[in-house]
Design a protein around this motif. Structure first.
Motif, short mmCIF file in Angstrom:
data_model
loop_
_atom_site.label_atom_id
_atom_site.label_comp_id
_atom_site.label_asym_id
_atom_site.label_seq_id
_atom_site.Cartn_x
_atom_site.Cartn_y
_atom_site.Cartn_z
N ARG A 18 127.37 49.41 33.09
CA ARG A 18 126.68 49.62 31.82
C ARG A 18 125.80 48.46 31.38
N THR A 19 125.85 47.33 32.07
CA THR A 19 125.06 46.17 31.63
C THR A 19 124.18 45.58 32.72
N ASN A 20 124.12 46.23 33.87
CA ASN A 20 123.26 45.73 34.96
C ASN A 20 121.86 46.29 34.76
N ILE A 21 121.08 45.62 33.93
CA ILE A 21 119.74 46.12 33.57
C ILE A 21 118.69 45.36 34.37
N LYS A 22 117.54 45.97 34.55
CA LYS A 22 116.51 45.35 35.39
C LYS A 22 115.99 44.05 34.77
N GLU A 23 115.99 43.97 33.43
CA GLU A 23 115.52 42.75 32.78
C GLU A 23 116.49 41.58 32.98
N ALA A 24 117.76 41.89 33.19
CA ALA A 24 118.78 40.85 33.37
C ALA A 24 119.88 41.40 34.26
N PRO A 25 119.63 41.47 35.57
CA PRO A 25 120.64 42.03 36.48
C PRO A 25 121.79 41.06 36.71
N TRP A 26 122.90 41.62 37.20
CA TRP A 26 124.03 40.80 37.62
C TRP A 26 123.84 40.33 39.06
N TYR A 27 124.32 39.12 39.34
CA TYR A 27 124.37 38.60 40.70
C TYR A 27 125.81 38.20 40.99
N ILE A 28 126.37 38.72 42.07
CA ILE A 28 127.76 38.45 42.43
C ILE A 28 127.82 37.32 43.45
N VAL A 29 128.64 36.32 43.16
CA VAL A 29 128.84 35.19 44.06
C VAL A 29 130.23 35.32 44.68
N GLU A 30 130.28 35.43 46.00
CA GLU A 30 131.57 35.46 46.69
C GLU A 30 132.21 34.08 46.59
N GLY A 31 133.39 34.00 45.95
CA GLY A 31 133.92 32.70 45.58
C GLY A 31 135.14 32.21 46.32
N ASN A 32 135.63 32.94 47.32
CA ASN A 32 136.84 32.49 48.01
C ASN A 32 136.66 31.13 48.66
N ASP A 33 135.48 30.87 49.21
CA ASP A 33 135.15 29.57 49.79
C ASP A 33 134.36 28.78 48.75
N LYS A 34 135.01 27.81 48.13
CA LYS A 34 134.39 27.09 47.01
C LYS A 34 133.08 26.42 47.40
N LYS A 35 133.07 25.76 48.55
CA LYS A 35 131.87 25.02 48.95
C LYS A 35 130.69 25.97 49.14
N ARG A 36 130.92 27.04 49.87
CA ARG A 36 129.83 27.99 50.11
C ARG A 36 129.38 28.64 48.81
N ALA A 37 130.32 28.92 47.93
CA ALA A 37 129.98 29.55 46.65
C ALA A 37 129.07 28.65 45.83
N ARG A 38 129.37 27.35 45.80
CA ARG A 38 128.55 26.42 45.03
C ARG A 38 127.13 26.34 45.60
N LEU A 39 127.04 26.17 46.90
CA LEU A 39 125.73 26.06 47.52
C LEU A 39 124.94 27.36 47.37
N ASN A 40 125.59 28.49 47.57
CA ASN A 40 124.90 29.77 47.48
C ASN A 40 124.39 30.03 46.07
N CYS A 41 125.21 29.71 45.07
CA CYS A 41 124.81 29.95 43.69
C CYS A 41 123.64 29.06 43.29
N ILE A 42 123.74 27.77 43.58
CA ILE A 42 122.67 26.85 43.19
C ILE A 42 121.38 27.21 43.92
#
Length: 305
Positions: free
Chosen positions: A238-262
């Motif tokens: 209900r809130t994934n709108i084109k003006e402000a979509p959601w982006y999902i970060v896979e977080g099980n691996d902390k290091k990869r999650a940080r690098l991927n997000c930044i």
């Protein structure tokens, strides 16, 4: 070949770089400590698939780009809002630390609001968040945001079904209004598995310096894992709108999650290197008649180390 005088200068520079590097290393060591009560779980958790050398090299490179982005935001008067949502212990705080570690806190600030006061509960729901939105030349990182209503408030019964429905009806237009006003709005959801959250919660329970991170709401989130999953799915729908979509970060691996997000965040805001005026360190002015006073010994912090 450099002359003899270059060696001390080089050593001084190396020490400065070491201090800078140690700041991140301290956090990395803290992340990897395993309390004695959990030593048997050492084999359960998988080692990060990215080497420490690669992680540090890429993190420092990305942080240098964040400084450039910061300068560009100030230079162009941009207004940036980044929301960090996700299950408890999913890694939101870790990536926020790395984003803010080397940028100017007057430009890039973190908003982590407590539970609303009695007065705030009578206000328009978005009102207390609006007060923290950026002015021109600012970046605001929300460590949890107005999406509390779709998550913890909905699951824990702090908001009625009608209030949650009103939120879902209002939030798309609220966010479109923010975007129309010139705000760059980015929304991240950090995703971890049931098993990984269990391990992280156990770390917090058994580690005295991390127990403050564990709240009664966190413990309830374990009990109500499936309810939170359904709430998350409704939120995306209900809130994934084109003006402000959601982006999902896979977080099980902390290091990869940080690098991927930044890395991803840097791609969302086109930026250039801002022209800088050369900086020259001025010479110190010496007054031959000034005599430095001797201060009382009790003013100094004892040198225990």
């Amino acid at each position: 070949m450099p002359g003899p005088q270059a060696d001390p200068d080089r050593r001084w520079l190396d020490l400065e770089l070491e201090d800078d590097f140690d700041e991140e290393l301290e956090q990395e060591i803290d992340d990897s400590r395993i309390p004695a009560a959990l030593q048997e779980l050492r084999q359960v958790r998988k080692r990060s698939s990215i080497t420490r050398e690669t992680y540090f090299r890429e993190l420092l490179r990305l942080q240098a780009e964040l400084v450039k982005l910061q300068d560009w935001v100030v230079y162009r008067g941009l207004k940036v809002v980044v929301l960090f949502e996700g299950r408890d212990s999913a890694g939101k705080g870790g990536v926020i630390k790395r984003i803010t570690q080397r940028v100017n806190p007057r430009v890039c600030r973190v908003v982590a609001l407590p539970a609303p006061s009695d007065r705030e509960r009578t206000q328009w729901y978005f009102q207390r968040y609006v007060a923290h939105l950026p002015a021109a030349g600012e970046i605001v990182l929300f460590d949890r945001s107005w999406y509390n209503r779709a998550g913890v408030e909905s699951v824990m019964g702090f908001a009625s079904e009608a209030e949650v429905e009103d939120f879902f009806r209002d939030v798309p237009e609220f966010e479109r209004m923010l975007v129309r006003s010139g705000i760059v709005l980015v929304k991240y959801w950090f995703s971890i598995t049931d098993e990984e959250q269990q391990l992280r919660f156990l770390m917090r329970i058994h580690d005295p310096i991390k127990q403050w991170k564990l709240s009664p709401m966190d413990l309830q989130s374990r009990v109500r894992w499936e309810q939170y999953t359904r709430a998350k799915e409704a939120m995306f729908e209900r809130t994934n709108i084109k003006e402000a979509p959601w982006y999902i970060v896979e977080g099980n691996d902390k290091k990869r999650a940080r690098l991927n997000c930044i890395s991803h965040l840097l791609t969302l805001i086109p930026y250039e290197t801002v022209p800088q005026q050369p900086i020259t360190l001025p010479e110190r002015v010496f007054d031959p008649n000034y005599e430095r006073r001797t201060l009382p010994a009790e003013l100094y912090v004892p040198e225990r180390y």
